[in-house]
Write a protein that holds these residues in place. Structure first.
Motif, short mmCIF file in Angstrom:
data_model
loop_
_atom_site.label_atom_id
_atom_site.label_comp_id
_atom_site.label_asym_id
_atom_site.label_seq_id
_atom_site.Cartn_x
_atom_site.Cartn_y
_atom_site.Cartn_z
N ASP A 151 8.02 4.77 -12.08
CA ASP A 151 9.40 4.29 -12.12
C ASP A 151 9.80 3.87 -10.72
O ASP A 151 9.64 4.64 -9.77
CB ASP A 151 10.33 5.40 -12.63
N VAL A 152 10.29 2.64 -10.58
CA VAL A 152 10.80 2.17 -9.29
C VAL A 152 12.28 1.88 -9.46
O VAL A 152 12.68 1.15 -10.37
CB VAL A 152 10.06 0.90 -8.80
N ASP A 153 13.09 2.51 -8.61
CA ASP A 153 14.54 2.36 -8.69
C ASP A 153 15.03 1.60 -7.47
O ASP A 153 15.18 2.18 -6.40
CB ASP A 153 15.18 3.74 -8.76
N ASP B 292 0.80 -1.24 0.00
CA ASP B 292 0.00 0.00 0.00
C ASP B 292 0.83 1.28 0.00
O ASP B 292 0.63 2.17 0.83
CB ASP B 292 -0.97 0.01 1.20
N VAL B 293 1.74 1.35 -0.94
CA VAL B 293 2.58 2.54 -1.07
C VAL B 293 1.77 3.76 -1.53
O VAL B 293 2.04 4.88 -1.11
CB VAL B 293 3.74 2.27 -2.06
N PHE B 294 0.74 3.51 -2.36
CA PHE B 294 0.06 4.63 -3.03
C PHE B 294 -1.22 5.05 -2.31
O PHE B 294 -1.92 4.24 -1.73
CB PHE B 294 -0.30 4.22 -4.46
N CYS C 211 8.26 0.35 0.12
CA CYS C 211 8.37 -0.41 -1.14
C CYS C 211 9.33 -1.59 -1.01
O CYS C 211 10.43 -1.45 -0.46
CB CYS C 211 8.84 0.52 -2.25
N ILE C 212 8.91 -2.75 -1.52
CA ILE C 212 9.75 -3.95 -1.49
C ILE C 212 10.26 -4.32 -2.89
O ILE C 212 10.73 -5.44 -3.12
CB ILE C 212 8.98 -5.14 -0.87
N ASP C 213 10.16 -3.37 -3.81
CA ASP C 213 10.73 -3.53 -5.15
C ASP C 213 10.19 -4.74 -5.92
O ASP C 213 10.93 -5.38 -6.67
CB ASP C 213 12.27 -3.61 -5.08
N CYS C 214 8.91 -5.02 -5.73
CA CYS C 214 8.34 -6.17 -6.45
C CYS C 214 8.06 -5.84 -7.92
O CYS C 214 7.87 -6.73 -8.74
CB CYS C 214 7.05 -6.63 -5.78
N MET C 215 7.99 -4.57 -8.25
CA MET C 215 7.79 -4.08 -9.63
C MET C 215 6.38 -4.30 -10.19
O MET C 215 6.15 -4.07 -11.38
CB MET C 215 8.83 -4.70 -10.59
N LEU C 216 5.47 -4.74 -9.35
CA LEU C 216 4.10 -4.96 -9.82
C LEU C 216 3.49 -3.67 -10.38
O LEU C 216 2.87 -3.67 -11.44
CB LEU C 216 3.22 -5.47 -8.68
FE1 SF4 Z 1 4.41 -1.41 -4.32
FE2 SF4 Z 1 5.88 -3.26 -5.55
FE3 SF4 Z 1 5.43 -0.90 -6.71
FE4 SF4 Z 1 7.04 -1.04 -4.61
S1 SF4 Z 1 7.41 -1.97 -6.63
S2 SF4 Z 1 5.45 0.49 -4.93
S3 SF4 Z 1 6.06 -2.65 -3.40
S4 SF4 Z 1 3.90 -2.47 -6.23
#
Ligand code: SF4
Ligand code: F3S
Length: 103
Positions: A99-101, A58-60, A83-88
């Protein structure tokens, strides 16, 4: 799509609710990129909502952006520290606004 090099190409103009804001910000049309580890280009986001539904931690959360041409609310990465960097979210966003870094 969001510019993955936004930290170099844009200027950090402030913070809102503890989330970095990368300009230009000229409401209502230009809302900038929000967040750093998890970044959302508010000018691309069209409030699809898949990121809110799918993020396991639930980051957002929704933020209102009245009169923005794409949508009147945006996915704010308010809890990007979780964030656990799952990239979903990156995978499910239909307009590549996120963008997730993991760095
Ligand atoms: Fe959430 Fe995964 Fe996106 Fe991080 S990468 S914000 S944990 S969905
Ligand atoms: Fe916006 Fe994409 Fe999420 S359009 S609400 S960032 S899935």
């Amino acid at each position: 799509a969001i510019d993955p090099n936004f930290e170099t190409n844009r200027e950090r103009v402030g913070d809102e609710d503890g989330v970095a804001v990368w300009g230009p910000v000229e409401p209502p049309e230009k809302q900038g990129i929000r967040g750093t580890h998890v970044a959302v280009d508010f000018d691309i986001c069209l409030a699809d909502g898949a990121c809110l539904e799918d993020c396991p931690v639930d980051v957002f959360e929704w933020t209102d952006t009245p009169d923005h041409p794409e949508s009147e609310r945006k996915a704010n990465p308010a809890d990007e520290d979780q964030c656990i960097d799952c990239m979903l979210c990156v995978d499910v966003c239909p307009v590549d606004a996120i963008d997730v870094d993991p760095g």
